[in-house]
Scaffold this active site. Structure first.
Site, PDB file in Angstrom:
ATOM      1  N   ARG A  35       0.820  -1.225   0.000  1.00 48.33           N
ATOM      2  CA  ARG A  35       0.000   0.000   0.000  1.00 48.33           C
ATOM      3  C   ARG A  35       0.852   1.273   0.000  1.00 48.33           C
ATOM      4  O   ARG A  35       0.485   2.267   0.620  1.00 48.33           O
ATOM      5  CB  ARG A  35      -0.968   0.026   1.191  1.00 48.33           C
ATOM      6  CG  ARG A  35      -2.014  -1.075   1.177  1.00 48.33           C
ATOM      7  CD  ARG A  35      -3.185  -0.698   0.276  1.00 48.33           C
ATOM      8  NE  ARG A  35      -4.108  -1.818   0.127  1.00 48.33           N
ATOM      9  CZ  ARG A  35      -5.262  -1.923   0.776  1.00 48.33           C
ATOM     10  NH1 ARG A  35      -5.660  -0.972   1.568  1.00 48.33           N
ATOM     11  NH2 ARG A  35      -6.035  -2.962   0.579  1.00 48.33           N
ATOM     12  N   ARG A  39      -3.753   6.356   0.005  1.00 52.62           N
ATOM     13  CA  ARG A  39      -4.274   7.511   0.740  1.00 52.62           C
ATOM     14  C   ARG A  39      -3.291   8.229   1.627  1.00 52.62           C
ATOM     15  O   ARG A  39      -3.580   9.320   2.104  1.00 52.62           O
ATOM     16  CB  ARG A  39      -5.490   7.080   1.563  1.00 52.62           C
ATOM     17  CG  ARG A  39      -6.702   6.820   0.694  1.00 52.62           C
ATOM     18  CD  ARG A  39      -7.807   6.164   1.480  1.00 52.62           C
ATOM     19  NE  ARG A  39      -7.407   4.827   1.891  1.00 52.62           N
ATOM     20  CZ  ARG A  39      -8.198   3.976   2.534  1.00 52.62           C
ATOM     21  NH1 ARG A  39      -9.416   4.332   2.862  1.00 52.62           N
ATOM     22  NH2 ARG A  39      -7.769   2.779   2.855  1.00 52.62           N
ATOM     23  N   ARG A  48      -7.029  11.187  -7.512  1.00 55.69           N
ATOM     24  CA  ARG A  48      -8.221  10.349  -7.327  1.00 55.69           C
ATOM     25  C   ARG A  48      -9.496  11.160  -7.148  1.00 55.69           C
ATOM     26  O   ARG A  48     -10.587  10.585  -7.116  1.00 55.69           O
ATOM     27  CB  ARG A  48      -8.027   9.427  -6.122  1.00 55.69           C
ATOM     28  CG  ARG A  48      -7.285   8.135  -6.372  1.00 55.69           C
ATOM     29  CD  ARG A  48      -8.120   7.131  -7.156  1.00 55.69           C
ATOM     30  NE  ARG A  48      -9.507   7.084  -6.699  1.00 55.69           N
ATOM     31  CZ  ARG A  48      -9.930   6.467  -5.605  1.00 55.69           C
ATOM     32  NH1 ARG A  48      -9.097   5.790  -4.869  1.00 55.69           N
ATOM     33  NH2 ARG A  48     -11.208   6.503  -5.262  1.00 55.69           N
ATOM     34  N   ASP A  84      -6.557  -3.675  -7.437  1.00 52.23           N
ATOM     35  CA  ASP A  84      -7.137  -4.246  -6.227  1.00 52.23           C
ATOM     36  C   ASP A  84      -7.398  -5.728  -6.464  1.00 52.23           C
ATOM     37  O   ASP A  84      -7.572  -6.164  -7.604  1.00 52.23           O
ATOM     38  CB  ASP A  84      -8.439  -3.542  -5.834  1.00 52.23           C
ATOM     39  CG  ASP A  84      -8.829  -3.904  -4.403  1.00 52.23           C
ATOM     40  OD1 ASP A  84      -8.317  -3.261  -3.467  1.00 52.23           O
ATOM     41  OD2 ASP A  84      -9.609  -4.855  -4.227  1.00 52.23           O
ATOM     42  N   TYR A 159     -14.646 -12.293   0.329  1.00 50.66           N
ATOM     43  CA  TYR A 159     -15.453 -11.152  -0.136  1.00 50.66           C
ATOM     44  C   TYR A 159     -16.670 -11.627  -0.925  1.00 50.66           C
ATOM     45  O   TYR A 159     -17.770 -11.097  -0.786  1.00 50.66           O
ATOM     46  CB  TYR A 159     -14.604 -10.190  -0.970  1.00 50.66           C
ATOM     47  CG  TYR A 159     -13.632  -9.415  -0.106  1.00 50.66           C
ATOM     48  CD1 TYR A 159     -14.074  -8.386   0.722  1.00 50.66           C
ATOM     49  CD2 TYR A 159     -12.278  -9.730  -0.083  1.00 50.66           C
ATOM     50  CE1 TYR A 159     -13.196  -7.701   1.548  1.00 50.66           C
ATOM     51  CE2 TYR A 159     -11.393  -9.054   0.732  1.00 50.66           C
ATOM     52  CZ  TYR A 159     -11.854  -8.035   1.550  1.00 50.66           C
ATOM     53  OH  TYR A 159     -10.992  -7.360   2.374  1.00 50.66           O
TER      54      TYR A 159
HETATM   55  O1  CP3 Z   1       0.057   0.163  -3.088  1.00 48.92           O
HETATM   56  C1  CP3 Z   1      -0.396  -1.005  -3.190  1.00 48.92           C
HETATM   57  O2  CP3 Z   1      -0.210  -1.879  -2.331  1.00 48.92           O
HETATM   58  C2  CP3 Z   1      -1.094  -1.417  -4.487  1.00 48.92           C
HETATM   59  C3  CP3 Z   1      -2.484  -1.329  -4.517  1.00 48.92           C
HETATM   60  C4  CP3 Z   1      -3.396  -2.271  -3.730  1.00 48.92           C
HETATM   61  C5  CP3 Z   1      -4.688  -1.854  -3.360  1.00 48.92           C
HETATM   62  N1  CP3 Z   1      -5.333  -2.936  -2.837  1.00 48.92           N
HETATM   63  C6  CP3 Z   1      -5.238  -0.515  -3.591  1.00 48.92           C
HETATM   64  C7  CP3 Z   1      -6.366  -0.076  -2.763  1.00 48.92           C
HETATM   65  C8  CP3 Z   1      -3.232  -3.609  -3.352  1.00 48.92           C
HETATM   66  C9  CP3 Z   1      -2.024  -4.502  -3.477  1.00 48.92           C
HETATM   67  C10 CP3 Z   1      -4.478  -4.023  -2.778  1.00 48.92           C
HETATM   68  C11 CP3 Z   1      -4.757  -5.397  -2.322  1.00 48.92           C
HETATM   69  C12 CP3 Z   1      -5.924  -5.643  -1.454  1.00 48.92           C
HETATM   70  N2  CP3 Z   1      -7.202  -5.155  -1.590  1.00 48.92           N
HETATM   71  C13 CP3 Z   1      -5.930  -6.561  -0.401  1.00 48.92           C
HETATM   72  C14 CP3 Z   1      -4.749  -7.380   0.028  1.00 48.92           C
HETATM   73  C15 CP3 Z   1      -3.754  -6.558   0.767  1.00 48.92           C
HETATM   74  C16 CP3 Z   1      -4.068  -6.290   2.208  1.00 48.92           C
HETATM   75  O3  CP3 Z   1      -4.205  -5.106   2.536  1.00 48.92           O
HETATM   76  O4  CP3 Z   1      -4.150  -7.249   2.975  1.00 48.92           O
HETATM   77  C17 CP3 Z   1      -7.218  -6.564   0.160  1.00 48.92           C
HETATM   78  C18 CP3 Z   1      -7.672  -7.377   1.345  1.00 48.92           C
HETATM   79  C19 CP3 Z   1      -8.018  -5.682  -0.623  1.00 48.92           C
HETATM   80  C20 CP3 Z   1      -9.460  -5.372  -0.444  1.00 48.92           C
HETATM   81  C21 CP3 Z   1      -9.617  -3.921  -0.155  1.00 48.92           C
HETATM   82  N3  CP3 Z   1      -9.610  -2.936  -1.116  1.00 48.92           N
HETATM   83  C22 CP3 Z   1      -9.685  -3.276   1.117  1.00 48.92           C
HETATM   84  C23 CP3 Z   1      -9.723  -3.984   2.450  1.00 48.92           C
HETATM   85  C24 CP3 Z   1      -9.729  -1.891   0.879  1.00 48.92           C
HETATM   86  C25 CP3 Z   1      -9.724  -0.755   1.872  1.00 48.92           C
HETATM   87  C26 CP3 Z   1     -11.069  -0.217   2.176  1.00 48.92           C
HETATM   88  C27 CP3 Z   1     -10.956   1.159   2.814  1.00 48.92           C
HETATM   89  O5  CP3 Z   1     -11.349   2.129   2.174  1.00 48.92           O
HETATM   90  O6  CP3 Z   1     -10.439   1.238   3.947  1.00 48.92           O
HETATM   91  C28 CP3 Z   1      -9.686  -1.709  -0.523  1.00 48.92           C
HETATM   92  C29 CP3 Z   1      -9.676  -0.417  -1.229  1.00 48.92           C
HETATM   93  C30 CP3 Z   1      -8.337   0.002  -1.717  1.00 48.92           C
HETATM   94  N4  CP3 Z   1      -7.489  -0.781  -2.436  1.00 48.92           N
HETATM   95  C31 CP3 Z   1      -7.752   1.279  -1.573  1.00 48.92           C
HETATM   96  C32 CP3 Z   1      -6.535   1.260  -2.234  1.00 48.92           C
HETATM   97  C33 CP3 Z   1      -5.550   2.376  -2.415  1.00 48.92           C
HETATM   98  C34 CP3 Z   1      -8.395   2.468  -0.870  1.00 48.92           C
HETATM   99  C35 CP3 Z   1      -9.458   3.036  -1.757  1.00 48.92           C
HETATM  100  C36 CP3 Z   1      -9.309   4.512  -2.031  1.00 48.92           C
HETATM  101  O7  CP3 Z   1      -8.214   5.084  -2.023  1.00 48.92           O
HETATM  102  O8  CP3 Z   1     -10.370   5.110  -2.306  1.00 48.92           O
END
Ligand code: CP3
Length: 350
Positions: A35, A39, A48, A84, A159
Site C-alpha cells: 500500500r 491515501r 483520485r 485491487d 469477499y
Molecule cells: O500500493 C499497493 O499496495 C497497491 C495497490 C493495492 C490496493 N489494494 C489498492 C487499494 C493492493 C495490493 C491491494 C490489495 C488488497 N485489496 C488486499 C490485500 C492486501 C491487504 O491489505 O491485505 C485486500 C484485502 C483488498 C481489499 C480492499 N480494497 C480493502 C480492504 C480496501 C480498503 C477499504 C478502505 O477504504 O479502507 C480496498 C480499497 C483500496 N485498495 C484502496 C486502495 C488504495 C483504498 C481506496 C481509495 O483510495 O479510495
C-alpha cells in the site's frame, strides 16, 4: 559482498530486489511497502478526486501515475502495481464496488454451485487496460522492477461469500466445512481467474508477483492444508511457469508460514506479529519479506529506525530478505517518515 552506488542496476534483474528474492548477495536490503501507493500520499488524493477506486484501476494513465508516485517520492526498490484484488472479478462482470472506508462490497453474494458457475473465467480480453498499464509502467520504471499481484482464492472467496469485509469469515468457512463441492468449485474458479490475471501482468512485463492471502490467518493449519493450499499452489505454480519469482503473503499466519512456502513461494511475506527468526525457522531455504510494525512510523524516527535495524539484522539469517512493513501503509502515515525509513534501510551497511 557490498557494492556502491557506482554499480547501480541497469535492469530490474540486476537490482537489489530481485537479487534478494533469488538469494544472491545484495548492495543493500531492498525495500518497498505494501500500500505504498494510496491515501497516505497527497498526490494520490489529488489525482483520485472524483474518480471511483475501481474506475481508477481501469484507466491506464491513472494506474501508471499512481504506481509511480511512491517510486518517485521514496526511491523504493520495487513498484507495486496499482489495482485491487477484486478488480479481476469486476472485469469478468461480477457486480461489486469498493466502498470508501469499507472495502469491497458484492451485490449478490455467492452461495450455491449455480452462483459459482455464473462467474465467467478471465481472459486477456477482459483486461486490456491492465496490459496497457503494465506495459506503460515497465517503460517508465526502467531498472525498478514492477510487482504484479492477485488475491489468493481464500481471501477473494471471503469477499464473494460474505458480500463484504468480515472479521470472522463465518459464512465462508461454513461453506468450506459444510458444502465442500461448492467450496471446491469456487476455489477452482478464483484460482483460475487469479492465474490468468497474473499471466496478463507478467506477459506485459511485471518482474515478480505477490499473491495476497490476507485473511488466511483465520484458518487452522489442517484446514489451510486441505481446503485452501492446493488452490493457492495452483496459482503459484502457474506464475512459476512464467519464470517470475512469487511472494506469498498473509496476515496472522504465524502457524501457516511453512505451508505458505510449500505452496510454491520463492518469498514468504511475514506480518509484524511473527518475529523474523521464528518465520525463518518455518520457511526453510526461502527468502522472506517483512515485517516492521506499520504503526512504528508514528513513533519518533530514532525509535522507528532502531526497530528497522533489528528487522534487517534478523533478516540476514534468511536465504534472502526484502524489507517491508508487516501489513499495508496506514492512511494517516506521514510520507516524510516513510522516506526516512526507505533511506535508512537502503543506507544500512550489511
Ligand atoms: O500500493 C499497493 O499496495 C497497491 C495497490 C493495492 C490496493 N489494494 C489498492 C487499494 C493492493 C495490493 C491491494 C490489495 C488488497 N485489496 C488486499 C490485500 C492486501 C491487504 O491489505 O491485505 C485486500 C484485502 C483488498 C481489499 C480492499 N480494497 C480493502 C480492504 C480496501 C480498503 C477499504 C478502505 O477504504 O479502507 C480496498 C480499497 C483500496 N485498495 C484502496 C486502495 C488504495 C483504498 C481506496 C481509495 O483510495 O479510495
Amino acid at each position: 559482498m557490498t557494492t556502491t552506488a557506482a554499480t547501480a542496476a541497469t535492469t530490474p534483474a540486476d537490482g537489489a530486489f530481485l537479487k534478494a528474492v533469488r538469494g544472491e548477495p545484495v548492495p543493500h536490503t531492498p525495500v518497498w511497502f505494501m500500500r505504498q501507493a494510496g491515501r497516505s500520499l497527497p498526490e494520490y488524493l489529488a489525482v483520485r478526486e472524483g474518480v471511483g477506486m475501481l474506475e481508477s484501476c481501469m484507466r491506464p494513465e491513472l494506474v501508471v501515475e499512481i504506481t509511480m508516485q511512491p517510486v518517485r517520492r521514496y526511491g523504493v526498490d520495487a513498484a507495486i502495481f496499482f489495482s485491487d484484488i477484486v478488480l479481476p472479478l469486476k472485469a469478468v462482470g461480477v457486480d461489486l464496488d469498493i466502498v470508501p472506508g469499507v472495502g469491497p462490497v458484492v451485490a449478490s453474494p455467492v452461495r450455491t454451485l449455480a452462483d459459482v458457475e455464473a462467474i465467467p473465467d478471465l481472459t486477456p480480453e477482459h483486461v486490456p487496460f491492465i496490459t496497457e498499464a503494465v506495459a506503460g509502467l515497465v517503460s517508465e520504471l526502467g531498472a525498478t522492477p514492477l510487482i504484479g499481484f492477485a488475491g489468493a482464492p481464500f481471501t477473494v472467496a471471503s469477499y464473494l461469500v460474505e458480500g463484504g469485509p468480515s472479521k470472522d469469515h463465518a459464512r465462508t468457512k461454513a461453506m468450506m466445512f459444510g458444502a465442500p463441492d461448492v467450496w471446491d468449485a469456487l476455489m477452482r474458479k478464483i484460482a483460475g481467474i487469479a492465474a490468468a490475471y497474473l499471466e496478463v501482468q507478467v506477459a506485459a512485463g511485471a518482474s515478480a508477483v505477490q499473491l495476497f492471502d490476507s485473511w488466511a490467518g483465520a484458518l487452522t493449519p489442517d484446514d489451510y492444508r486441505t481446503a485452501v493450499m492446493p488452490h493457492s499452489a495452483r496459482v503459484l505454480a502457474a506464475a512459476g511457469e512464467l519464470g517470475v519469482p512469487r511472494i506469498h503473503f498473509g496476515v496472522g499466519t504465524a502457524n501457516l508460514l511453512g505451508l505458505m512456502g510449500e505452496a510454491g513461494a520463492d518469498v514468504v511475506g511475514v506480518d509484524w506479529r511473527t518475529p523474523l527468526p521464528a518465520a525463518i525457522a518455518q520457511v526453510g531455504d526461502r527468502a522472506i519479506q517483512g515485517n516492521l510494525d506499520p504503526t512504528l512510523v508514528f513513533a519518533p524516527t530514532e525509535v522507528m529506525t532502531a526497530r528497522a535495524a533489528e528487522v534487517i539484522e534478523a533478516g540476514r539469517a534468511a536465504r534472502g530478505h526484502v524489507f517491508n512493513l508487516g501489513h499495508g501503509v496506514i492512511p494517516a502515515t506521514d510520507p516524510d517518515q516513510l522516506k526516512r525509513l526507505t533511506e535508512f534501510v537502503q543506507g544500512y551497511r550489511l
